[in-house]
Motif scaffolding. Structure first.
Motif: not given
Length: 44
Positions: A22-38
């Motif tokens: 669950v932690k890995a998926v949560t961090w992955s989603v946060v990173v993906i959203i951050g990359v998309l926003v960037f």
């Protein structure tokens, strides 16, 4: 064959693994959203 008794199995390892997943998926989603926003900001 032994009778199954609900709730007697030690599941600490499974719970620890699930928490890590669950932690890995949560961090992955946060990173993906951050990359998309960037990308959206850079491409204007």
């Amino acid at each position: 064959m032994a009778d199954h008794k609900h709730g007697e199995m030690d599941i600490q390892v499974q719970e620890k693994t699930f928490d890590g997943f669950v932690k890995a998926v949560t961090w992955s989603v946060v990173v993906i959203i951050g990359v998309l926003v960037f990308i959206a900001i850079v491409n204007g």
